[in-house]
Scaffold this active site. Structure first.
Site, PDB file in Angstrom:
ATOM      1  N   GLY A 289       0.767  -1.242   0.000  1.00 17.18           N
ATOM      2  CA  GLY A 289       0.000   0.000   0.000  1.00 17.18           C
ATOM      3  C   GLY A 289       0.799   1.294   0.000  1.00 17.18           C
ATOM      4  O   GLY A 289       0.304   2.325   0.439  1.00 17.18           O
TER       5      GLY A 289
ATOM      6  N   ASN B 147       1.584   3.171  -2.562  1.00 19.02           N
ATOM      7  CA  ASN B 147       0.892   4.163  -3.408  1.00 19.02           C
ATOM      8  C   ASN B 147      -0.335   4.710  -2.691  1.00 19.02           C
ATOM      9  O   ASN B 147      -0.618   5.912  -2.755  1.00 19.02           O
ATOM     10  CB  ASN B 147       0.508   3.540  -4.757  1.00 19.02           C
ATOM     11  CG  ASN B 147       1.686   3.476  -5.709  1.00 19.02           C
ATOM     12  OD1 ASN B 147       2.072   4.477  -6.299  1.00 19.02           O
ATOM     13  ND2 ASN B 147       2.296   2.299  -5.836  1.00 19.02           N
TER      14      ASN B 147
ATOM     15  N   ARG C  10      -8.580 -13.703 -10.427  1.00 12.65           N
ATOM     16  CA  ARG C  10      -9.699 -12.775 -10.597  1.00 12.65           C
ATOM     17  C   ARG C  10     -10.681 -12.978  -9.448  1.00 12.65           C
ATOM     18  O   ARG C  10     -10.523 -13.924  -8.660  1.00 12.65           O
ATOM     19  CB  ARG C  10     -10.392 -13.004 -11.931  1.00 12.65           C
ATOM     20  CG  ARG C  10     -11.028 -14.380 -12.096  1.00 12.65           C
ATOM     21  CD  ARG C  10     -11.650 -14.483 -13.475  1.00 12.65           C
ATOM     22  NE  ARG C  10     -12.049 -15.820 -13.841  1.00 12.65           N
ATOM     23  CZ  ARG C  10     -13.293 -16.291 -13.705  1.00 12.65           C
ATOM     24  NH1 ARG C  10     -14.229 -15.534 -13.161  1.00 12.65           N
ATOM     25  NH2 ARG C  10     -13.578 -17.515 -14.096  1.00 12.65           N
TER      26      ARG C  10
ATOM     27  N   ASN D  28      -4.799   2.200 -13.266  1.00  8.35           N
ATOM     28  CA  ASN D  28      -3.819   1.303 -12.658  1.00  8.35           C
ATOM     29  C   ASN D  28      -2.432   1.911 -12.830  1.00  8.35           C
ATOM     30  O   ASN D  28      -2.182   2.653 -13.774  1.00  8.35           O
ATOM     31  CB  ASN D  28      -3.864  -0.065 -13.351  1.00  8.35           C
ATOM     32  CG  ASN D  28      -2.902  -1.063 -12.731  1.00  8.35           C
ATOM     33  OD1 ASN D  28      -2.815  -1.178 -11.505  1.00  8.35           O
ATOM     34  ND2 ASN D  28      -2.170  -1.793 -13.567  1.00  8.35           N
TER      35      ASN D  28
ATOM     36  N   HIS E 174       1.648   0.709 -13.134  1.00  6.31           N
ATOM     37  CA  HIS E 174       2.458  -0.480 -13.416  1.00  6.31           C
ATOM     38  C   HIS E 174       3.935  -0.078 -13.450  1.00  6.31           C
ATOM     39  O   HIS E 174       4.283   0.951 -14.027  1.00  6.31           O
ATOM     40  CB  HIS E 174       2.031  -1.083 -14.761  1.00  6.31           C
ATOM     41  CG  HIS E 174       2.801  -2.315 -15.096  1.00  6.31           C
ATOM     42  ND1 HIS E 174       2.519  -3.536 -14.505  1.00  6.31           N
ATOM     43  CD2 HIS E 174       3.861  -2.521 -15.914  1.00  6.31           C
ATOM     44  CE1 HIS E 174       3.374  -4.441 -14.960  1.00  6.31           C
ATOM     45  NE2 HIS E 174       4.199  -3.853 -15.821  1.00  6.31           N
TER      46      HIS E 174
ATOM     47  N   ASP F 274      -2.505  -5.275 -17.582  1.00  5.78           N
ATOM     48  CA  ASP F 274      -1.536  -4.185 -17.792  1.00  5.78           C
ATOM     49  C   ASP F 274      -1.637  -3.622 -19.211  1.00  5.78           C
ATOM     50  O   ASP F 274      -0.642  -3.447 -19.927  1.00  5.78           O
ATOM     51  CB  ASP F 274      -0.095  -4.671 -17.491  1.00  5.78           C
ATOM     52  CG  ASP F 274       0.036  -5.164 -16.058  1.00  5.78           C
ATOM     53  OD1 ASP F 274      -0.642  -4.598 -15.183  1.00  5.78           O
ATOM     54  OD2 ASP F 274       0.801  -6.111 -15.819  1.00  5.78           O
TER      55      ASP F 274
ATOM     56  N   GLU G  57       6.646   6.163  -8.976  1.00 13.33           N
ATOM     57  CA  GLU G  57       5.214   5.824  -9.026  1.00 13.33           C
ATOM     58  C   GLU G  57       4.399   6.764  -8.155  1.00 13.33           C
ATOM     59  O   GLU G  57       3.335   7.237  -8.560  1.00 13.33           O
ATOM     60  CB  GLU G  57       4.982   4.397  -8.507  1.00 13.33           C
ATOM     61  CG  GLU G  57       5.350   3.302  -9.473  1.00 13.33           C
ATOM     62  CD  GLU G  57       4.953   1.925  -8.936  1.00 13.33           C
ATOM     63  OE1 GLU G  57       4.949   0.997  -9.725  1.00 13.33           O
ATOM     64  OE2 GLU G  57       4.658   1.780  -7.741  1.00 13.33           O
TER      65      GLU G  57
HETATM   66  C1  GRF Z   1       3.316  -1.078  -7.542  1.00 11.79           C
HETATM   67  O1  GRF Z   1       4.658  -1.282  -7.863  1.00 11.79           O
HETATM   68  C2  GRF Z   1       2.469  -1.013  -8.776  1.00 11.79           C
HETATM   69  O2  GRF Z   1       3.182  -0.580  -9.866  1.00 11.79           O
HETATM   70  C3  GRF Z   1       2.032  -2.435  -8.971  1.00 11.79           C
HETATM   71  O3  GRF Z   1       1.869  -2.939  -7.670  1.00 11.79           O
HETATM   72  C4  GRF Z   1       2.750  -2.266  -6.790  1.00 11.79           C
HETATM   73  C5  GRF Z   1       1.975  -1.849  -5.590  1.00 11.79           C
HETATM   74  O4  GRF Z   1       2.815  -1.327  -4.598  1.00 11.79           O
HETATM   75  N1  GRF Z   1       0.820  -2.491  -9.759  1.00 11.79           N
HETATM   76  P1  GRF Z   1       2.196  -0.678  -3.303  1.00 11.79           P
HETATM   77  O5  GRF Z   1       1.318  -1.731  -2.647  1.00 11.79           O
HETATM   78  O6  GRF Z   1       1.440   0.540  -3.690  1.00 11.79           O
HETATM   79  O7  GRF Z   1       3.400  -0.375  -2.453  1.00 11.79           O
END
Ligand code: GRF
Length: 201
Positions: A14, A16, A67, A111, A113, A149, A178
């Site tokens: 988590g 992000n 899924r 999303n 990635h 993706d 990110e």
């Molecule tokens: C991120 O690296 C994102 O790009 C991928 O999953 C990861 C999630 O990281 N889709 P976090 O849980 O937000 O640390």
């Protein structure tokens, strides 16, 4: 500007989600976190939601590994609609979304990635980049469609691969990019929504 209602979905640590919630708390993102939902009962992302006093829920995913089963995905739509989510933000959500979600939130699911898509879709994209000797990689925010993706790219940020990078150091550098990129994109979508009629983002 009326805050944009976010529903954040994740399966893991988590970081992000934390960046988004910190930015909302600091008043620098005109959004509101309506709910954080995870398919993993003890995922740290749910703990982060609690730390920020954001409503949160565990969604039992059902019998499949990659899924949600139909009942679970239908329930997910209901949970998000109940709290008036306008934009669904995938933050490390490890399940492919299908028609219930895609039809309920058309062009309203994004999303992030850890590669410059279309290069290196799938798991551990930073390791894929290292394995083929790339000197640069990055991260991508895209709208979600029925493929993994895949979907229209909204924004990308480049990240260098340094000569002594390990998987861990490269991943950390990508993750910090990110956090910046996701905040910038969500801020842009908030601004576009306020500039447009009620139904459009
Ligand atoms: C991120 O690296 C994102 O790009 C991928 O999953 C990861 C999630 O990281 N889709 P976090 O849980 O937000 O640390």
């Amino acid at each position: 500007m009326k805050p944009l209602g976010l529903g954040i979905l994740g399966s893991g640590k988590g970081s992000n989600c934390r960046a988004i919630l910190e930015s909302i708390r600091a008043g620098s993102l005109p959004a509101r976190a309506c709910v954080v939902i995870s398919d993993v009962f003890d995922a740290p992302i749910l703990e982060i939601a609690r730390e920020f006093s954001v409503p949160n829920a565990y969604l039992p995913p059902g019998q499949f590994r990659t899924r949600l089963d139909l009942e679970a995905e239908t329930e997910l739509v209901r949970m998000l609609q109940d709290v008036k989510v306008e934009l669904v933000v995938l933050a490390g959500f490890m399940r492919v979304l299908k028609s219930p979600m895609l039809e309920a939130f058309p062009r309203r699911i994004i999303n992030i990635h850890p590669s410059l898509l279309p290069k290196f879709p799938g798991l551990e994209a930073w390791k894929q980049a290292l394995a083929v000797g790339e000197t640069g990689t990055g991260c991508t925010v895209h709208y979600v469609d029925e493929k993994i993706d895949h979907g229209d790219i909204i924004a990308q940020r480049e990240v260098p691969v340094l000569p002594n990078d390990s998987a861990e150091t490269l991943h950390a550098r990508i993750q910090s990019a990110e956090h910046q990129l996701y905040l910038a994109v969500i801020a842009q979508l908030c601004a576009e929504r306020s500039a447009q009629p009620r139904s459009a983002l």
